[in-house]
Design a protein around this motif. Structure first.
Motif: not given
Length: 267
Positions: A192-211
């Motif tokens: 779930a969402r928390y205060d992080s600058d790095a984690y949202p970039a990981m989520v975005s990359r995960l979507y790219e990999i998943a596709e």
């Protein structure tokens, strides 16, 4: 006499130094034990966790109602993760136990606190998957946690390729190994969402990999409505901004992950 006095003073200084060193080492041991939850501090931590409202018997997973006609009934699911998957703040009842109770699957829980997707050593996700899970084991689904530790430890996001020392390479490796070894679907779930600058970039990359790799994403991060809970709910559900209590897994994260997993399996 002067020599004797000098000798006594030296002894006093030595004793004081030794006492100081011993006090420092004791304090350091106490701090490390408290921070990393080992020895007597682990027992004390467990006692404290048991007393939290979100870990009360009211939220025990034994009270979860099994799903009728579950697509995972009788299946074996490998859960790969770190402290969130381990249930570090929830007396070790977490996502694997939720799905086992709710959906009737057998859960293989490969979770170690503080570990990373990036292959940084024998405790990494990759090494534990390779060394601790029988490649001949029947596994019908792999559920992997997008670890917050990679974000907090500053692991490199990396680029697409085979460099498992990067987040991207490690995710790709886990997916390919799981598919080639167990020939089963693979899904990743986010925090779930928390205060992080790095984690949202990981989520975005995960979507790219998943596709690219045709895997599922169970996303607790992106939905504003899901993350918009009251302060009272947050205090009940979460030990901190990353780790849920039993109540958080059972009544907040679990039902949402279940909904998204069912949608993925029905595709």
């Amino acid at each position: 006499m002067a020599a004797e006095k000098k000798k006594r003073n030296v002894k006093k200084i030595v004793v004081r130094v030794l006492i100081g060193v011993a006090a420092f080492l004791l304090a350091e041991w106490c701090f490390i034990g408290w921070k990393f939850n080992f020895g007597p501090f682990k027992a004390l931590g467990e006692i404290r966790l048991k007393g939290m409202p979100g870990n009360s018997d009211d939220y025990d997973f034994s009270k979860i109602e099994p799903m009728e006609n579950s697509p995972l009934q009788g299946k074996t699911v490998l859960f790969l993760g770190s402290s969130v998957t381990n249930g570090a703040a929830a007396l070790h009842q977490s996502i694997p136990e939720y799905f086992a109770a709710r959906m009737g699957c057998t859960a293989i829980k490969e979770a170690v606190d503080g570990t990373t997707l990036c292959d940084t050593g024998k405790s990494s996700y990759i090494q534990r998957m390779l060394n601790n899970v029988d490649p001949d084991q029947q596994i019908d689904l792999v559920v992997c946690q997008l670890s917050t530790n990679d974000a907090s430890k500053g692991m490199p996001l990396g680029d697409f390729g085979d460099d498992t020392a990067t987040i991207t390479g490690a995710i790709e490796y886990i997916i390919r190994y799981a598919k080639e070894t167990w020939h089963c679907p693979v899904v990743f779930y986010t925090n779930a969402r928390y205060d992080s600058d790095a984690y949202p970039a990981m989520v975005s990359r995960l979507y790219e990999i998943a596709e690219k790799e045709d895997v599922g994403v169970l996303d607790l991060w992106s939905d504003d409505a899901f993350n918009s809970i009251s302060e009272e709910q947050r205090a009940l559900y979460m030990k901190d901004n990353i780790h849920p209590y039993k109540s958080g897994y059972r009544d907040w994260w679990g039902p949402e992950l279940e909904k998204q997993l069912l949608a993925y399996l029905e595709q």
